[in-house]
Design a protein around this motif. Structure first.
Motif, PDB file in Angstrom:
ATOM      1  N   GLY A  39       0.937  -1.297  -0.056  1.00 47.90           N
ATOM      2  CA  GLY A  39       0.087   0.017  -0.125  1.00 47.90           C
ATOM      3  C   GLY A  39       0.827   1.233  -0.014  1.00 47.90           C
ATOM      4  O   GLY A  39       0.354   2.245  -0.542  1.00 47.90           O
ATOM      5  N   ILE A  40       2.006   1.271   0.481  1.00 44.19           N
ATOM      6  CA  ILE A  40       2.876   2.559   0.419  1.00 44.19           C
ATOM      7  C   ILE A  40       3.147   3.022  -0.847  1.00 44.19           C
ATOM      8  O   ILE A  40       2.821   4.516  -1.105  1.00 44.19           O
ATOM      9  N   PRO A  41       3.443   2.162  -1.933  1.00 46.49           N
ATOM     10  CA  PRO A  41       3.687   2.898  -3.133  1.00 46.49           C
ATOM     11  C   PRO A  41       2.389   3.747  -3.879  1.00 46.49           C
ATOM     12  O   PRO A  41       2.341   4.497  -4.355  1.00 46.49           O
ATOM     13  N   ALA A  42       1.058   2.725  -3.562  1.00 46.71           N
ATOM     14  CA  ALA A  42      -0.069   3.293  -3.803  1.00 46.71           C
ATOM     15  C   ALA A  42      -0.580   4.486  -3.115  1.00 46.71           C
ATOM     16  O   ALA A  42      -1.022   5.565  -3.945  1.00 46.71           O
ATOM     17  N   MET A  43      -0.201   4.702  -2.015  1.00 49.12           N
ATOM     18  CA  MET A  43      -0.443   5.900  -0.932  1.00 49.12           C
ATOM     19  C   MET A  43       0.196   7.100  -1.518  1.00 49.12           C
ATOM     20  O   MET A  43      -0.233   8.115  -1.610  1.00 49.12           O
ATOM     21  N   LEU A  44       1.727   6.674  -1.815  1.00 50.14           N
ATOM     22  CA  LEU A  44       2.690   7.961  -1.998  1.00 50.14           C
ATOM     23  C   LEU A  44       2.608   8.219  -3.542  1.00 50.14           C
ATOM     24  O   LEU A  44       3.161   9.346  -3.902  1.00 50.14           O
ATOM     25  N   GLY A  45       1.993   7.381  -4.360  1.00 47.69           N
ATOM     26  CA  GLY A  45       2.208   7.418  -5.813  1.00 47.69           C
ATOM     27  C   GLY A  45       3.503   7.493  -6.311  1.00 47.69           C
ATOM     28  O   GLY A  45       4.026   8.309  -7.109  1.00 47.69           O
ATOM     29  N   ARG A  46       4.331   6.667  -5.576  1.00 42.31           N
ATOM     30  CA  ARG A  46       5.806   6.463  -5.948  1.00 42.31           C
ATOM     31  C   ARG A  46       6.250   5.037  -6.224  1.00 42.31           C
ATOM     32  O   ARG A  46       5.628   4.320  -5.420  1.00 42.31           O
ATOM     33  N   ASP A  47       7.135   4.766  -6.769  1.00 46.09           N
ATOM     34  CA  ASP A  47       7.582   3.501  -7.154  1.00 46.09           C
ATOM     35  C   ASP A  47       8.385   3.249  -5.654  1.00 46.09           C
ATOM     36  O   ASP A  47       8.830   3.929  -5.041  1.00 46.09           O
ATOM     37  N   ALA A  48       8.502   1.870  -5.420  1.00 47.13           N
ATOM     38  CA  ALA A  48       9.138   1.259  -4.365  1.00 47.13           C
ATOM     39  C   ALA A  48       9.713   0.043  -4.547  1.00 47.13           C
ATOM     40  O   ALA A  48       9.384  -0.383  -5.620  1.00 47.13           O
ATOM     41  N   VAL A  49      10.733  -0.249  -3.880  1.00 55.42           N
ATOM     42  CA  VAL A  49      11.273  -1.774  -3.592  1.00 55.42           C
ATOM     43  C   VAL A  49      10.971  -2.392  -2.301  1.00 55.42           C
ATOM     44  O   VAL A  49      11.172  -1.905  -1.486  1.00 55.42           O
ATOM     45  N   ILE A  50      10.028  -3.316  -2.363  1.00 59.94           N
ATOM     46  CA  ILE A  50       9.725  -3.998  -1.287  1.00 59.94           C
ATOM     47  C   ILE A  50      10.572  -5.387  -0.823  1.00 59.94           C
ATOM     48  O   ILE A  50      10.547  -6.252  -1.911  1.00 59.94           O
ATOM     49  N   SER A  51      11.203  -5.513   0.183  1.00 58.88           N
ATOM     50  CA  SER A  51      11.904  -6.592   0.416  1.00 58.88           C
ATOM     51  C   SER A  51      11.427  -7.468   1.578  1.00 58.88           C
ATOM     52  O   SER A  51      11.055  -6.614   2.612  1.00 58.88           O
ATOM     53  N   SER A  52      11.067  -8.541   1.495  1.00 54.36           N
ATOM     54  CA  SER A  52      10.476  -9.223   2.562  1.00 54.36           C
ATOM     55  C   SER A  52      11.213 -10.641   2.752  1.00 54.36           C
ATOM     56  O   SER A  52      11.993 -10.997   1.888  1.00 54.36           O
ATOM     57  N   THR A  53      10.527 -11.690   3.563  1.00 53.04           N
ATOM     58  CA  THR A  53      10.932 -12.909   3.475  1.00 53.04           C
ATOM     59  C   THR A  53       9.727 -13.758   4.055  1.00 53.04           C
ATOM     60  O   THR A  53       8.854 -13.465   4.640  1.00 53.04           O
ATOM     61  N   ASP A  54       9.896 -15.141   3.539  1.00 47.09           N
ATOM     62  CA  ASP A  54       8.920 -16.022   3.446  1.00 47.09           C
ATOM     63  C   ASP A  54       9.017 -16.592   4.950  1.00 47.09           C
ATOM     64  O   ASP A  54      10.294 -16.706   5.396  1.00 47.09           O
ATOM     65  N   PRO A  55       8.043 -16.258   5.904  1.00 44.96           N
ATOM     66  CA  PRO A  55       8.449 -16.891   7.319  1.00 44.96           C
ATOM     67  C   PRO A  55       8.438 -18.437   7.287  1.00 44.96           C
ATOM     68  O   PRO A  55       9.052 -18.689   8.386  1.00 44.96           O
ATOM     69  N   VAL A  56       8.116 -18.965   6.331  1.00 46.36           N
ATOM     70  CA  VAL A  56       8.594 -20.511   6.486  1.00 46.36           C
ATOM     71  C   VAL A  56       9.761 -20.909   6.212  1.00 46.36           C
ATOM     72  O   VAL A  56      10.654 -21.714   6.904  1.00 46.36           O
ATOM     73  N   THR A  57      10.417 -20.413   5.131  1.00 46.69           N
ATOM     74  CA  THR A  57      11.669 -20.730   4.570  1.00 46.69           C
ATOM     75  C   THR A  57      12.843 -19.566   4.710  1.00 46.69           C
ATOM     76  O   THR A  57      14.053 -20.017   4.594  1.00 46.69           O
ATOM     77  N   GLY A  58      12.390 -18.501   5.017  1.00 50.47           N
ATOM     78  CA  GLY A  58      13.153 -17.344   5.088  1.00 50.47           C
ATOM     79  C   GLY A  58      13.759 -16.734   3.844  1.00 50.47           C
ATOM     80  O   GLY A  58      14.620 -15.959   3.744  1.00 50.47           O
ATOM     81  N   GLU A  59      13.274 -17.462   2.604  1.00 52.37           N
ATOM     82  CA  GLU A  59      13.852 -16.962   1.427  1.00 52.37           C
ATOM     83  C   GLU A  59      13.091 -15.746   0.992  1.00 52.37           C
ATOM     84  O   GLU A  59      11.965 -15.345   1.609  1.00 52.37           O
ATOM     85  N   PRO A  60      14.073 -14.890   0.171  1.00 51.74           N
ATOM     86  CA  PRO A  60      13.525 -13.279   0.050  1.00 51.74           C
ATOM     87  C   PRO A  60      12.167 -13.304  -0.985  1.00 51.74           C
ATOM     88  O   PRO A  60      12.076 -14.109  -1.870  1.00 51.74           O
ATOM     89  N   VAL A  61      11.416 -12.346  -0.617  1.00 51.68           N
ATOM     90  CA  VAL A  61      10.205 -12.115  -1.711  1.00 51.68           C
ATOM     91  C   VAL A  61      10.400 -10.562  -1.817  1.00 51.68           C
ATOM     92  O   VAL A  61      10.439  -9.816  -1.049  1.00 51.68           O
ATOM     93  N   THR A  62      10.597 -10.168  -2.911  1.00 53.52           N
ATOM     94  CA  THR A  62      10.657  -8.689  -3.578  1.00 53.52           C
ATOM     95  C   THR A  62       9.559  -8.299  -4.506  1.00 53.52           C
ATOM     96  O   THR A  62       9.328  -9.335  -5.323  1.00 53.52           O
ATOM     97  N   VAL A  63       9.126  -7.103  -4.345  1.00 52.95           N
ATOM     98  CA  VAL A  63       8.132  -6.764  -4.965  1.00 52.95           C
ATOM     99  C   VAL A  63       8.758  -5.306  -5.627  1.00 52.95           C
ATOM    100  O   VAL A  63       8.921  -4.493  -4.628  1.00 52.95           O
ATOM    101  N   THR A  64       8.957  -5.026  -6.712  1.00 56.71           N
ATOM    102  CA  THR A  64       9.486  -3.806  -7.334  1.00 56.71           C
ATOM    103  C   THR A  64       8.501  -3.092  -8.088  1.00 56.71           C
ATOM    104  O   THR A  64       8.106  -3.904  -9.280  1.00 56.71           O
ATOM    105  N   THR A  65       7.945  -1.962  -7.875  1.00 56.64           N
ATOM    106  CA  THR A  65       7.198  -1.188  -8.714  1.00 56.64           C
ATOM    107  C   THR A  65       7.940   0.012  -9.459  1.00 56.64           C
ATOM    108  O   THR A  65       8.900   0.475  -9.297  1.00 56.64           O
ATOM    109  N   ASP A  66       7.635  -0.138 -10.821  1.00 54.36           N
ATOM    110  CA  ASP A  66       8.377   0.609 -11.866  1.00 54.36           C
ATOM    111  C   ASP A  66       7.280   1.332 -12.693  1.00 54.36           C
ATOM    112  O   ASP A  66       6.538   0.430 -13.574  1.00 54.36           O
TER     113      ASP A  66
END
Length: 141
Positions: A39-66
């Motif tokens: 929601g942060i990119p939508a709220m600010l009207g700005r692109d962003a890079v979201i970095s998170s991790t899967d709570p089961v595996t610890g593997e990264p999940v990334t969402v990049t808005t361009d």
């Protein structure tokens, strides 16, 4: 109907969480949950890079808005949208239950390990829709 509801939406966290959002041309912030991060990119009207991790595996999940268009890595990543019963502030009842997962398999594993948290797995488009609906209009004139 999705279970994610806030009385006063505020997607930011003062304390570190698994969800970090780097706003284009701006700050790096923590969000309360996966939906807040989206929601942060939508709220600010700005692109962003979201970095998170899967709570089961610890593997990264990334969402990049361009240009407002999100790209998810891995391509099969999903979000679990859940809420603990009993009501109360979002931070207490749902923020730890709204997470990114690398795919449906790990999201299902997490849900099976947490039967006290009713909810469901949503795909990328639905997660983005929930986030945009919740946070997009907050700063609109």
């Amino acid at each position: 109907m999705d279970t994610y509801v806030r009385a006063v939406p505020d997607p930011f966290s003062a304390a570190p969480t698994r969800h970090r959002v780097r706003i284009a041309g701006g700050a790096e912030v923590w969000s309360m949950c996966a939906i807040d991060a989206l929601g942060i990119p939508a709220m600010l009207g700005r692109d962003a890079v979201i970095s998170s991790t899967d709570p089961v595996t610890g593997e990264p999940v990334t969402v990049t808005t361009d240009g407002g268009t999100p790209v998810w890595e891995p391509a099969g990543a999903v979000v679990f949208v859940g809420q603990r019963p009993g009501g109360g502030p979002a931070a207490a009842v749902c923020c730890d239950a709204l997470n990114f997962f690398t795919g449906e398999t790990t999201a299902r594993a997490w849900a099976d390990e947490h039967p006290e948290v009713p909810g469901h797995i949503v795909g990328q488009a639905r997660a983005e829709e929930i986030a945009t609906r919740t946070f997009g209009p907050l700063l609109a004139p």
